[in-house]
Design a protein around this motif. Sequence first.
Motif, PDB file in Angstrom:
ATOM      1  N   VAL A 217      43.169   2.473  31.608  1.00 30.23           N
ATOM      2  CA  VAL A 217      42.109   3.470  31.762  1.00 30.23           C
ATOM      3  C   VAL A 217      40.735   2.859  31.489  1.00 30.23           C
ATOM      4  N   GLU A 218      40.710   1.853  30.642  1.00 28.39           N
ATOM      5  CA  GLU A 218      39.432   1.205  30.325  1.00 28.39           C
ATOM      6  C   GLU A 218      38.850   0.500  31.545  1.00 28.39           C
ATOM      7  N   ASN A 219      39.710   0.028  32.459  1.00 26.18           N
ATOM      8  CA  ASN A 219      39.215  -0.590  33.693  1.00 26.18           C
ATOM      9  C   ASN A 219      38.411   0.405  34.516  1.00 26.18           C
ATOM     10  N   ILE A 220      38.851   1.662  34.513  1.00 27.62           N
ATOM     11  CA  ILE A 220      38.133   2.693  35.253  1.00 27.62           C
ATOM     12  C   ILE A 220      36.861   3.081  34.510  1.00 27.62           C
ATOM     13  N   ALA A 221      36.947   3.199  33.203  1.00 25.10           N
ATOM     14  CA  ALA A 221      35.770   3.541  32.403  1.00 25.10           C
ATOM     15  C   ALA A 221      34.672   2.496  32.568  1.00 25.10           C
ATOM     16  N   GLN A 222      35.060   1.225  32.625  1.00 31.68           N
ATOM     17  CA  GLN A 222      34.089   0.149  32.835  1.00 31.68           C
ATOM     18  C   GLN A 222      33.381   0.306  34.180  1.00 31.68           C
ATOM     19  N   THR A 223      34.136   0.715  35.181  1.00 35.96           N
ATOM     20  CA  THR A 223      33.569   0.881  36.515  1.00 35.96           C
ATOM     21  C   THR A 223      32.606   2.061  36.547  1.00 35.96           C
ATOM     22  N   VAL A 224      32.956   3.136  35.852  1.00 32.34           N
ATOM     23  CA  VAL A 224      32.039   4.266  35.747  1.00 32.34           C
ATOM     24  C   VAL A 224      30.728   3.826  35.117  1.00 32.34           C
ATOM     25  N   GLU A 225      30.830   3.102  34.021  1.00 28.49           N
ATOM     26  CA  GLU A 225      29.627   2.626  33.324  1.00 28.49           C
ATOM     27  C   GLU A 225      28.775   1.754  34.242  1.00 28.49           C
ATOM     28  N   PHE A 226      29.426   0.877  34.995  1.00 23.65           N
ATOM     29  CA  PHE A 226      28.708   0.005  35.941  1.00 23.65           C
ATOM     30  C   PHE A 226      27.947   0.828  36.974  1.00 23.65           C
ATOM     31  N   LEU A 227      28.592   1.860  37.501  1.00 24.80           N
ATOM     32  CA  LEU A 227      27.955   2.683  38.526  1.00 24.80           C
ATOM     33  C   LEU A 227      26.841   3.551  37.961  1.00 24.80           C
ATOM     34  N   VAL A 228      26.942   3.895  36.692  1.00 23.06           N
ATOM     35  CA  VAL A 228      25.859   4.636  36.047  1.00 23.06           C
ATOM     36  C   VAL A 228      24.629   3.749  35.905  1.00 23.06           C
ATOM     37  N   GLU A 229      24.852   2.503  35.513  1.00 23.04           N
ATOM     38  CA  GLU A 229      23.741   1.623  35.167  1.00 23.04           C
ATOM     39  C   GLU A 229      23.105   0.932  36.375  1.00 23.04           C
ATOM     40  N   ASN A 230      23.881   0.655  37.416  1.00 25.16           N
ATOM     41  CA  ASN A 230      23.330  -0.072  38.569  1.00 25.16           C
ATOM     42  C   ASN A 230      22.659   0.922  39.514  1.00 25.16           C
ATOM     43  N   ASP A 231      21.340   0.889  39.568  1.00 24.59           N
ATOM     44  CA  ASP A 231      20.599   1.919  40.292  1.00 24.59           C
ATOM     45  C   ASP A 231      20.361   1.599  41.772  1.00 24.59           C
ATOM     46  N   TYR A 232      21.092   0.601  42.292  1.00 23.42           N
ATOM     47  CA  TYR A 232      20.943   0.283  43.720  1.00 23.42           C
ATOM     48  C   TYR A 232      22.270   0.412  44.462  1.00 23.42           C
ATOM     49  N   ILE A 233      23.166   1.221  43.920  1.00 20.00           N
ATOM     50  CA  ILE A 233      24.442   1.476  44.583  1.00 20.00           C
ATOM     51  C   ILE A 233      24.582   2.972  44.786  1.00 20.00           C
ATOM     52  N   THR A 234      24.797   3.384  46.023  1.00 19.43           N
ATOM     53  CA  THR A 234      25.050   4.787  46.310  1.00 19.43           C
ATOM     54  C   THR A 234      25.879   4.918  47.583  1.00 19.43           C
ATOM     55  N   GLY A 235      26.674   5.963  47.657  1.00 12.70           N
ATOM     56  CA  GLY A 235      27.496   6.224  48.838  1.00 12.70           C
ATOM     57  C   GLY A 235      28.703   5.323  48.983  1.00 12.70           C
ATOM     58  N   GLN A 236      29.105   4.670  47.891  1.00  6.67           N
ATOM     59  CA  GLN A 236      30.197   3.699  47.953  1.00  6.67           C
ATOM     60  C   GLN A 236      31.472   4.225  47.299  1.00  6.67           C
TER      61      GLN A 236
END
Length: 246
Positions: A217-236
Motif C-alpha cells: 500500500v505504501e507504493n500507492i501512497a508514494q505515488t499519490v504524494e508524487f502526484l500532489v507535489e509535481n505541479d506539471y502532471i495532469t490528465g495522466q
Amino acid sequence: MMTDEKRIVLVTGGTKGIGLATAKRLAKNPANFVVINSHRELDDAAQTELEKQFNNPIKIVTGDVAKEDDAKRMIDDLVEEFGHIDVLVNNAGMTQDKLMTRMTETSFKDVLNTNLVGTFNMSKFALKTMQKKRSGVIINMSSIAGTHGNVGQANYSASKAGIVGLTKTTAQEGSLRGVRCNAIAPGMIKTAMTDKLSDKIIKQWEGQIPLHRFGDVENIAQTVEFLVENDYITGQVITVDGGLTM
C-alpha cells in the motif's frame, strides 16, 4: 489547531488499506492537514484507535460518496471550517466479484455507484471550490482492471475504466483554472482483499508479475504524494503494478 496556512487534504475511504496508508503518508508533511472520510460513523474507540496511528492531528468525516447530498455536505463543511480544500484523493471503493453471466444488475450498479458515481460526486463539488481559488489537486484511484479488464469483475472493471475517462475530462476542465487531476491504476497490492487469496493463486500472480511480488500500500501512497507535489502532471493514469501490464 491552526490550519489557516496548511494544505487541506481529503482522503475518501481513508480508514484502511490504500486510503489509510495514503492519509498517513500525507499527514507526515507538516504542510498538510489531513481529513479522512469514513463510509460509516466510527464509535469512540475506533476513532481513537485510528487517530493514534497519526503523529499529527487529523479530522474524520462521515458520509457515503455515492450519495450526492453526502458528498456536497462533506465538501461544504470543510470549506466552511477551513475556507478551502486543496487536495482530494478519491479512494473509496468496493467490489462484488462474480462472472458476468451470474452478476445481477443490482450488483453491477452498486459497484458503479460507489466507485464511479462516488468519484464524480466528490470531484464535482471539490472542483467547484478549487476553481474559485484557481488551484487544487484531484487524484482518482483507478485499477489495472479498468485498463485491461479482469475475469469476474465486469462491474469493478467498468467502474475503474469510467474513472479513467472522468479523470481526463476533469483534468481538461480543471486546467482552465489551475486545477490538476490524475489517476493511479494499482496492480496486485497487498491488502485485506488480496490476503484472502490462496497461496496457489498468489504464486500464480507472482509468476506473471515481472518483479515477482505484490506491491505494498505504501507504493500507492508514494505515488499519490508524487502526484500532489509535481505541479506539471495532469490528465495522466499512473500504473503501479510491478510491470504486470507493460
